[in-house]
Design a protein around this motif. Sequence first.
Motif, PDB file in Angstrom:
ATOM      1  N   ALA A  36      -3.832 -80.264 -58.201  1.00 35.67           N
ATOM      2  CA  ALA A  36      -5.254 -80.579 -57.995  1.00 35.67           C
ATOM      3  C   ALA A  36      -6.116 -79.332 -58.178  1.00 35.67           C
ATOM      4  O   ALA A  36      -7.172 -79.379 -58.823  1.00 35.67           O
ATOM      5  N   ILE A  37      -5.667 -78.211 -57.637  1.00 42.47           N
ATOM      6  CA  ILE A  37      -6.425 -76.962 -57.787  1.00 42.47           C
ATOM      7  C   ILE A  37      -6.431 -76.506 -59.246  1.00 42.47           C
ATOM      8  O   ILE A  37      -7.452 -76.045 -59.761  1.00 42.47           O
ATOM      9  N   LEU A  38      -5.298 -76.668 -59.937  1.00 44.55           N
ATOM     10  CA  LEU A  38      -5.223 -76.274 -61.348  1.00 44.55           C
ATOM     11  C   LEU A  38      -6.172 -77.090 -62.217  1.00 44.55           C
ATOM     12  O   LEU A  38      -6.754 -76.556 -63.169  1.00 44.55           O
ATOM     13  N   VAL A  39      -6.325 -78.365 -61.911  1.00 48.02           N
ATOM     14  CA  VAL A  39      -7.266 -79.190 -62.677  1.00 48.02           C
ATOM     15  C   VAL A  39      -8.666 -78.607 -62.569  1.00 48.02           C
ATOM     16  O   VAL A  39      -9.381 -78.455 -63.568  1.00 48.02           O
ATOM     17  N   ILE A  40      -9.072 -78.228 -61.371  1.00 45.35           N
ATOM     18  CA  ILE A  40     -10.400 -77.637 -61.164  1.00 45.35           C
ATOM     19  C   ILE A  40     -10.507 -76.301 -61.889  1.00 45.35           C
ATOM     20  O   ILE A  40     -11.497 -76.037 -62.591  1.00 45.35           O
ATOM     21  N   LEU A  41      -9.491 -75.450 -61.750  1.00 47.97           N
ATOM     22  CA  LEU A  41      -9.527 -74.133 -62.387  1.00 47.97           C
ATOM     23  C   LEU A  41      -9.553 -74.231 -63.906  1.00 47.97           C
ATOM     24  O   LEU A  41     -10.335 -73.535 -64.574  1.00 47.97           O
ATOM     25  N   VAL A  42      -8.721 -75.084 -64.472  1.00 44.25           N
ATOM     26  CA  VAL A  42      -8.644 -75.191 -65.935  1.00 44.25           C
ATOM     27  C   VAL A  42      -9.917 -75.797 -66.507  1.00 44.25           C
ATOM     28  O   VAL A  42     -10.464 -75.291 -67.496  1.00 44.25           O
ATOM     29  N   PHE A  43     -10.423 -76.872 -65.901  1.00 42.90           N
ATOM     30  CA  PHE A  43     -11.654 -77.462 -66.431  1.00 42.90           C
ATOM     31  C   PHE A  43     -12.853 -76.541 -66.225  1.00 42.90           C
ATOM     32  O   PHE A  43     -13.746 -76.492 -67.067  1.00 42.90           O
ATOM     33  N   GLY A  44     -12.863 -75.778 -65.127  1.00 46.61           N
ATOM     34  CA  GLY A  44     -13.916 -74.774 -64.950  1.00 46.61           C
ATOM     35  C   GLY A  44     -13.827 -73.692 -66.014  1.00 46.61           C
ATOM     36  O   GLY A  44     -14.840 -73.259 -66.578  1.00 46.61           O
ATOM     37  N   HIS A  45     -12.611 -73.253 -66.297  1.00 42.82           N
ATOM     38  CA  HIS A  45     -12.372 -72.249 -67.342  1.00 42.82           C
ATOM     39  C   HIS A  45     -12.853 -72.761 -68.704  1.00 42.82           C
ATOM     40  O   HIS A  45     -13.562 -72.057 -69.432  1.00 42.82           O
ATOM     41  N   LEU A  46     -12.471 -73.976 -69.048  1.00 41.56           N
ATOM     42  CA  LEU A  46     -12.884 -74.551 -70.333  1.00 41.56           C
ATOM     43  C   LEU A  46     -14.392 -74.753 -70.395  1.00 41.56           C
ATOM     44  O   LEU A  46     -15.025 -74.498 -71.431  1.00 41.56           O
ATOM     45  N   PHE A  47     -14.987 -75.195 -69.293  1.00 37.43           N
ATOM     46  CA  PHE A  47     -16.432 -75.423 -69.265  1.00 37.43           C
ATOM     47  C   PHE A  47     -17.191 -74.121 -69.513  1.00 37.43           C
ATOM     48  O   PHE A  47     -18.094 -74.070 -70.342  1.00 37.43           O
ATOM     49  N   VAL A  48     -16.805 -73.069 -68.811  1.00 42.91           N
ATOM     50  CA  VAL A  48     -17.516 -71.796 -68.946  1.00 42.91           C
ATOM     51  C   VAL A  48     -17.273 -71.168 -70.320  1.00 42.91           C
ATOM     52  O   VAL A  48     -18.194 -70.674 -70.956  1.00 42.91           O
ATOM     53  N   ASN A  49     -16.035 -71.190 -70.780  1.00 45.01           N
ATOM     54  CA  ASN A  49     -15.707 -70.509 -72.033  1.00 45.01           C
ATOM     55  C   ASN A  49     -16.157 -71.272 -73.269  1.00 45.01           C
ATOM     56  O   ASN A  49     -16.514 -70.649 -74.276  1.00 45.01           O
ATOM     57  N   LEU A  50     -16.133 -72.589 -73.242  1.00 41.68           N
ATOM     58  CA  LEU A  50     -16.421 -73.358 -74.446  1.00 41.68           C
ATOM     59  C   LEU A  50     -17.754 -74.090 -74.405  1.00 41.68           C
ATOM     60  O   LEU A  50     -18.462 -74.147 -75.403  1.00 41.68           O
ATOM     61  N   TRP A  51     -18.110 -74.643 -73.272  1.00 44.17           N
ATOM     62  CA  TRP A  51     -19.314 -75.453 -73.201  1.00 44.17           C
ATOM     63  C   TRP A  51     -20.561 -74.591 -72.997  1.00 44.17           C
ATOM     64  O   TRP A  51     -21.546 -74.734 -73.710  1.00 44.17           O
ATOM     65  N   LEU A  52     -20.536 -73.696 -72.009  1.00 44.35           N
ATOM     66  CA  LEU A  52     -21.695 -72.850 -71.738  1.00 44.35           C
ATOM     67  C   LEU A  52     -21.862 -71.763 -72.790  1.00 44.35           C
ATOM     68  O   LEU A  52     -22.968 -71.327 -73.051  1.00 44.35           O
ATOM     69  N   GLY A  53     -20.773 -71.321 -73.346  1.00 42.18           N
ATOM     70  CA  GLY A  53     -20.821 -70.281 -74.377  1.00 42.18           C
ATOM     71  C   GLY A  53     -21.147 -70.886 -75.724  1.00 42.18           C
ATOM     72  O   GLY A  53     -21.659 -71.994 -75.839  1.00 42.18           O
ATOM     73  N   GLU A  54     -20.826 -70.159 -76.746  1.00 43.03           N
ATOM     74  CA  GLU A  54     -21.094 -70.622 -78.110  1.00 43.03           C
ATOM     75  C   GLU A  54     -19.839 -71.210 -78.748  1.00 43.03           C
ATOM     76  O   GLU A  54     -19.702 -71.217 -79.966  1.00 43.03           O
ATOM     77  N   GLY A  55     -18.925 -71.676 -77.952  1.00 44.46           N
ATOM     78  CA  GLY A  55     -17.711 -72.282 -78.473  1.00 44.46           C
ATOM     79  C   GLY A  55     -16.610 -71.269 -78.646  1.00 44.46           C
ATOM     80  O   GLY A  55     -16.706 -70.112 -78.234  1.00 44.46           O
ATOM     81  N   GLN A  57     -15.643 -69.729 -81.200  1.00 47.37           N
ATOM     82  CA  GLN A  57     -15.976 -68.610 -82.086  1.00 47.37           C
ATOM     83  C   GLN A  57     -16.408 -67.377 -81.297  1.00 47.37           C
ATOM     84  O   GLN A  57     -16.273 -66.259 -81.766  1.00 47.37           O
ATOM     85  N   ARG A  58     -16.952 -67.572 -80.119  1.00 42.56           N
ATOM     86  CA  ARG A  58     -17.474 -66.461 -79.323  1.00 42.56           C
ATOM     87  C   ARG A  58     -16.386 -65.717 -78.555  1.00 42.56           C
ATOM     88  O   ARG A  58     -16.593 -64.600 -78.097  1.00 42.56           O
ATOM     89  N   ILE A  59     -15.233 -66.316 -78.388  1.00 42.77           N
ATOM     90  CA  ILE A  59     -14.184 -65.698 -77.582  1.00 42.77           C
ATOM     91  C   ILE A  59     -13.496 -64.617 -78.399  1.00 42.77           C
ATOM     92  O   ILE A  59     -12.783 -64.897 -79.356  1.00 42.77           O
ATOM     93  N   ASP A  60     -13.737 -63.379 -78.009  1.00 44.87           N
ATOM     94  CA  ASP A  60     -13.131 -62.223 -78.663  1.00 44.87           C
ATOM     95  C   ASP A  60     -12.928 -61.142 -77.594  1.00 44.87           C
ATOM     96  O   ASP A  60     -13.078 -61.386 -76.398  1.00 44.87           O
ATOM     97  N   PHE A  61     -12.570 -59.955 -78.027  1.00 41.36           N
ATOM     98  CA  PHE A  61     -12.309 -58.865 -77.093  1.00 41.36           C
ATOM     99  C   PHE A  61     -13.525 -58.579 -76.213  1.00 41.36           C
ATOM    100  O   PHE A  61     -13.396 -58.395 -75.001  1.00 41.36           O
ATOM    101  N   ALA A  62     -14.707 -58.572 -76.802  1.00 37.24           N
ATOM    102  CA  ALA A  62     -15.927 -58.272 -76.040  1.00 37.24           C
ATOM    103  C   ALA A  62     -16.198 -59.346 -74.982  1.00 37.24           C
ATOM    104  O   ALA A  62     -16.604 -59.043 -73.860  1.00 37.24           O
ATOM    105  N   PHE A  63     -15.956 -60.598 -75.334  1.00 36.61           N
ATOM    106  CA  PHE A  63     -16.175 -61.693 -74.381  1.00 36.61           C
ATOM    107  C   PHE A  63     -15.239 -61.559 -73.182  1.00 36.61           C
ATOM    108  O   PHE A  63     -15.663 -61.645 -72.031  1.00 36.61           O
ATOM    109  N   VAL A  64     -13.948 -61.330 -73.457  1.00 36.96           N
ATOM    110  CA  VAL A  64     -12.970 -61.185 -72.374  1.00 36.96           C
ATOM    111  C   VAL A  64     -13.279 -59.933 -71.550  1.00 36.96           C
ATOM    112  O   VAL A  64     -13.185 -59.948 -70.320  1.00 36.96           O
TER     113      VAL A  64
END
Length: 149
Positions: A36-55, A57-64
């Motif tokens: 249950a906790i992993l579902v929240i963590l993973v969907f939060g991770h995906l939401f922040v990294n893919l939905w709020l960001g620019e998809g 394409q934006r995930i690179d060394f500088a983003f991390v």
Amino acid sequence: MTATKIPEPRTRYARTGRRGVNAEMLSWLFMRFSGAILVILVFGHLFVNLWLGEGVQRIDFAFVSGKWANPFWQTWDLLMLWLGMFHGGNGVRTIINDYARSSTLRLVLKVLLYAAVVVTVVLGTLVIFTFSPCPAGADPSLLPSICSE
């Protein structure tokens, strides 16, 4: 003609009087809560990294680097790593118990599993906490803005 009676699956435990908390019950509970906790963590991770960001394409060394400069995101990713590895390791341990026929094979598989989980958790934790967003000698144009401050 009488049929032989097959005993109930739980009669073995009823005869021994085993009650209360045991390792398998704790393992079962851990799987439910960590899942249950992993579902929240993973969907939060995906939401922040893919939905709020620019998809993606934006995930690179500088983003991390920018994300891991914040202790909140380090803790978030660390919880995802630890819970994911222990949850998955516990699931594979259950599969080994169910399908490995000989006790020697079961022992070898579990030792390999535990070693893989420990190595992955230790290395992943080291990466998260020793990650330098501003490595010496790196191309400044590739570094996040926090390095120029």
